[in-house]
Structure formats: C-alpha cells, structure tokens
Write an enzyme that holds these catalytic residues in place. Structure first.
Site, PDB file in Angstrom:
ATOM      1  N   GLY A 246      18.869 -57.381  69.496  1.00 43.25           N
ATOM      2  CA  GLY A 246      18.959 -58.819  69.564  1.00 43.25           C
ATOM      3  C   GLY A 246      19.024 -59.524  70.892  1.00 43.25           C
ATOM      4  N   GLY A 290      14.360 -54.774  69.915  1.00 42.55           N
ATOM      5  CA  GLY A 290      12.960 -54.886  69.501  1.00 42.55           C
ATOM      6  C   GLY A 290      12.255 -55.852  70.438  1.00 42.55           C
ATOM      7  N   ARG A 328       4.832 -67.467  64.126  1.00 42.18           N
ATOM      8  CA  ARG A 328       6.226 -67.783  64.431  1.00 42.18           C
ATOM      9  C   ARG A 328       6.505 -69.276  64.565  1.00 42.18           C
ATOM     10  NH1 ARG A 328       8.682 -66.257  68.541  1.00 42.18           N
ATOM     11  NH2 ARG A 328      10.689 -65.990  67.524  1.00 42.18           N
ATOM     12  N   TYR A 332       9.290 -70.626  62.185  1.00 42.21           N
ATOM     13  CA  TYR A 332      10.591 -70.936  62.804  1.00 42.21           C
ATOM     14  C   TYR A 332      10.535 -72.065  63.827  1.00 42.21           C
ATOM     15  CZ  TYR A 332      11.065 -65.811  61.849  1.00 42.21           C
ATOM     16  OH  TYR A 332      11.055 -64.548  61.327  1.00 42.21           O
ATOM     17  N   CYS A 359      -6.863 -73.237  57.242  1.00 43.21           N
ATOM     18  CA  CYS A 359      -6.856 -74.417  56.384  1.00 43.21           C
ATOM     19  C   CYS A 359      -5.440 -74.652  55.893  1.00 43.21           C
ATOM     20  CB  CYS A 359      -7.806 -74.209  55.222  1.00 43.21           C
ATOM     21  SG  CYS A 359      -9.433 -73.761  55.807  1.00 43.21           S
TER      22      CYS A 359
HETATM   23  C1  LIG Z   1      15.003 -56.915  63.780  1.00 46.52           C
HETATM   24  C2  LIG Z   1      16.095 -55.949  63.968  1.00 46.52           C
HETATM   25  C3  LIG Z   1      16.400 -55.494  65.241  1.00 46.52           C
HETATM   26  C4  LIG Z   1      15.708 -55.979  66.482  1.00 46.52           C
HETATM   27  O1  LIG Z   1      16.014 -57.303  66.772  1.00 46.52           O
HETATM   28  P1  LIG Z   1      15.404 -57.956  68.099  1.00 46.52           P
HETATM   29  O2  LIG Z   1      15.843 -59.362  68.067  1.00 46.52           O
HETATM   30  O3  LIG Z   1      13.914 -57.825  67.998  1.00 46.52           O
HETATM   31  O4  LIG Z   1      15.946 -57.181  69.263  1.00 46.52           O
HETATM   32  C5  LIG Z   1      17.382 -54.528  65.370  1.00 46.52           C
HETATM   33  N1  LIG Z   1      18.032 -54.045  64.273  1.00 46.52           N
HETATM   34  C6  LIG Z   1      17.758 -54.485  63.031  1.00 46.52           C
HETATM   35  C7  LIG Z   1      18.502 -53.928  61.899  1.00 46.52           C
HETATM   36  C8  LIG Z   1      16.792 -55.444  62.836  1.00 46.52           C
HETATM   37  O5  LIG Z   1      16.539 -55.879  61.607  1.00 46.52           O
END
Ligand SMILES: *Cc1c(COP(=O)(O)O)cnc(C)c1O
Length: 429
Positions: A246, A290, A328, A332, A359
C-alpha cells in the site's frame, strides 16, 4: 517532473532516457512502456531495506498490479516473492519459472479447482480468508497427504483515510476475519485444529496509496497484540506477520514523495519495540507492495484523434485509447499527469478533458488538464501507469489491448505483444 525517469529536452519528452515520440511511432499507440531499470530499483529498495531492518523479512510483489511473465521473471531475479489471486496468475508465475515456494495465494473466493491447482503447482503459502475456504483447503490437502502452509487474513479494524473503494482493513470489509468481533480468534482456533493445515501466521492489508507509516504502526500493533492473545490462549506463537501493501506513489506534483527505505526502517523499529513490550519473539515480516513496485516504471502513449471545443463549455481531446487500457479514472477519478510528448515546455492554451475512444460518456482519462494547442496526430503521454492499467484492461468495444514494451537502457523489447482482432475471435466457436 513527478519521477526522475521522466525528463524533457528540446521540447521532447524522454522516458527512461528514450524519446517517447519515437517509441510511439516505432511501436504504434496506444502503447504501454515499462522502465526495467526503475522496476528493478523499486524491488531493491524493498528487498534491501527490509533485510537491513527486520531480523527476517521477505517482500512479496502484489502481482495484480501488473501480471505478465516478464515482470514475474524480473521480480524473481530481484529476490522477491509474489502474491497471486487466481489460477491465471499462478499459471503465469509457473510459466515464468518463479520459485513456487515464494508464491502466496490470496483471494476471498478461491474455488476448489483453484485450490487444487495451486497445491499441485507447489504454491508455498495460502492466505486463507474465511472458514469455508479453510475447510476446503483442509479437505484437498488431506486428499493429497500434505500439510498446507497458510496465513490467516484478518481485518484489524483500521480506516486508512484513503478512498473508500481501496480501503480494506475496516471491520466492515469483504476481506478476512475481524479481530474486534472475535471471528479472527475462532478462525485461528479452527486452523490450529485442522490436521492438514500448517498455520504459519497472520496477514492484514489495510489500504492502498498510503503515504503515512502510521497505518502500518497501527496494523502492526493490533496484529502483534492479537498474536500475544493467541499465544496466551493456545500456546501457539506465530512466526510470520504479513503487513500488506500500500505505500503510495506520485501521480501528480501535489502528491507527497514517500521515502520507502526510511519508512520501512521506522516500521521495523516499531515492530521490534512492540515485540519487546509483548514478550514476543520477532516474527518474519512480509510486506506486499504492488503499486509502488510498478507504477512509476510505466507510461502510456496515445495519439490524438480529434480536438473539440464546445463554446462556453469545455474542450475535449479524443485519444486512441482510454478506459479499455486505463479504467482508473472512470472507476475512482484517479489523478494522472498528462503531457504532450512532442510539445514539452510549450505554453498551455487552456484546460482539456482527455477523452477515451469508447462509446461511454464516462470514458475519460483525465479532466482539466493544462496542455498546449493540440491537433490530430500529436502524441500524449500519461505518466505513472505501470500499476493497475494493463492488469485492469478490457477489450470493451472489441478494442484490442496495447502491447507492453520494456525499456532497458538503449535496448527496447516487446514483453507482451499488441492484441489483434484474431486474438479477440479465438474464443468464438
Ligand atoms: C492490492 C493488494 C496489495 C497491493 O497494494 P498496493 O497498493 O498496490 O501496494 C497488497 N496486498 C493485498 C492483499 C492486496 O489486495
């Protein structure tokens, strides 16, 4: 610029040291570019700082952000594990030769077929979400005569102050079992009772696009206290603590810069002192980045098809991609930096809505973007698109998905080729 792999010289945009306009003409648009050096560097920041500051640690790349064989290969070379959420992602890790013992299988609705496939593929650790899944894993592991290593996904009850749709750690969440309601403890007791389940520890993922380690301090505190409670009640001491992913990335100039190495050092110090207070031995700590692994390694290039001014309203610039390759903004209202790749530094003549080709009125990539005067054939670049773009792409309107071109210094190569009409027709009987 928002990231140091983006520069401009003589009016032209450069990405990873390469001329964006030239790449657009060489490969066609829409085009995803990935900066391999940046991707590797992002992996190293996690691996090096986690191994420097925790006694035992492993970063896992949360591969839903961008899952393709080449990225799994690079991540494996950099020594990270990987999170997967489906049989499809497991198939990709296998095809990349990923070390399967470092693959962690997530998801709140794993099917029996996926569980069996994951076991038969040697997936290292399942992250169990709910009691039904625990029973299915127990049964399928029993049939195979194995003890499946697992973590349990818990919801620590934290609101990470981020956007609602990406907040997952609150009590009211579709993911995991809540500590507050007692369901997490009941889940733990069932796992400890199951003969074919090898409980290794616990997992929590609180949110995404987090700029403040306070969220990780709170998560670690709640999780370690829960681990101490479990030990008091059962004698079982968990050896792994997964704090989720995150950390945020910069999409626009106003986003803060996160010094991930420094943040990890501070989280490690907090974990150590909490373990001291609670008399726990320090667990192996996992984190699951991620976005912060791939986002700023990516850029998307488009070709302008039309510019329309509605007097008294607004100006639209229509591009040859949009929600199909980047949903995205439609989902969001995500902010992005948009640049005119061959008119860098030219004065803006006002703000534009960058509209996609589908469309669908909601198909926009960004609104209120200051851009220089544009015409058909100009190249637009959208920055920081490495995460949740290709992996969330669709072929709505039968628009084929763009290729991924990797840039590695002077070398560029296609990692995923452009989808074709034949690809779209392949499933038809
Ligand atoms: C999506 C997700 C992540 C990665 O989150 P990022 O914001 O992309 O770093 C990590 N763990 C779980 C369980 C997720 O669902």
């Amino acid at each position: 610029m928002i990231c140091d792999n983006i520069t401009a010289a003589a009016g032209r945009l450069r990405f990873a040291g390469r001329d964006a306009g030239e790449l657009a003409r060489q490969y066609g648009t829409p085009l995803y570019l990935m900066d391999e050096g940046r991707l590797r560097q992002n992996c190293r920041v996690y691996r090096e700082s986690m191994s420097a500051h925790f006694s035992r640690a492993l970063p896992l790349y949360a591969s839903k952000a961008l899952s393709c064989r080449r990225v799994y290969e690079i991540v494996a070379e950099e020594g990270l594990g990987a999170d997967v959420v489906s049989a499809g992602e497991i198939a990709m890790t296998k095809s990349a030769g990923f070390p399967m013992e470092k693959v962690f299988f997530h998801g709140s609705a794993k099917t029996d077929e996926e569980i069996a496939y994951a076991m038969d593929s040697g997936v290292g650790v399942f992250i169990l979400d709910n009691p039904e899944e625990l029973r299915a894993v127990e049964r399928l592991a029993g049939e195979r005569g194995l003890r499946q290593r697992v973590l349990l996904r818990l919801t620590p009850g934290i609101d990470p102050h981020t956007f609602e749709a990406v907040a997952t750690g609150k009590v009211d969440s579709k993911f995991g079992q809540s500590i507050e309601t007692g369901q997490a403890m009941a889940f733990t007791l069932s796992a400890l009772d199951a003969p074919h389940i090898d409980l290794r520890g616990f997992h929590a993922h609180v949110g995404s696009q987090v700029f403040d380690s306070a969220v990780f301090y709170d998560t670690a505190g709640i999780m370690l206290r829960f681990m101490a409670d479990v030990r008091a009640q059962t004698g079982y001491e968990a050896e792994m603590l997964n704090l989720g992913g995150g950390y945020g990335v910069r999409y626009v100039e106003s986003d803060p810069h996160v010094d991930i190495a420094a943040e990890i050092a501070s989280v490690a110090a907090r974990v150590r002192s909490l373990c001291g207070e609670l008399g726990l031995s320090e667990p192996m700590v996992l984190m699951e980045p991620g976005r912060s692994i791939v986002a700023d390694a990516g850029m998307t290039l488009y070709t302008v098809q039309a510019v329309k001014t509605i007097p008294g309203y607004r100006r639209y610039v229509s591009i040859d991609g949009g929600m199909t390759d980047n949903p995205r903004y439609a989902l969001y209202r995500s902010a992005y930096t948009v640049l005119a790749a061959e008119h860098m530094g030219e004065e803006s003549d006002g703000v534009y809505t960058v509209a996609g080709r589908c469309c669908e009125s909601g198909d926009m990539v960004q609104e209120e973007v200051a851009l220089p005067p544009l015409k058909r054939g100009d190249i637009l670049a959208v920055c920081t698109t490495g995460a949740y773009n290709h992996s969330m792409a669709s072929c709505y309107n039968a628009v084929p998905r763009p290729p991924i071109v990797m840039i590695d210094g002077e070398r560029d190569y296609v990692a995923v080729r452009r989808e074709t009409a034949e690809d779209l027709l392949r499933r038809e009987m």
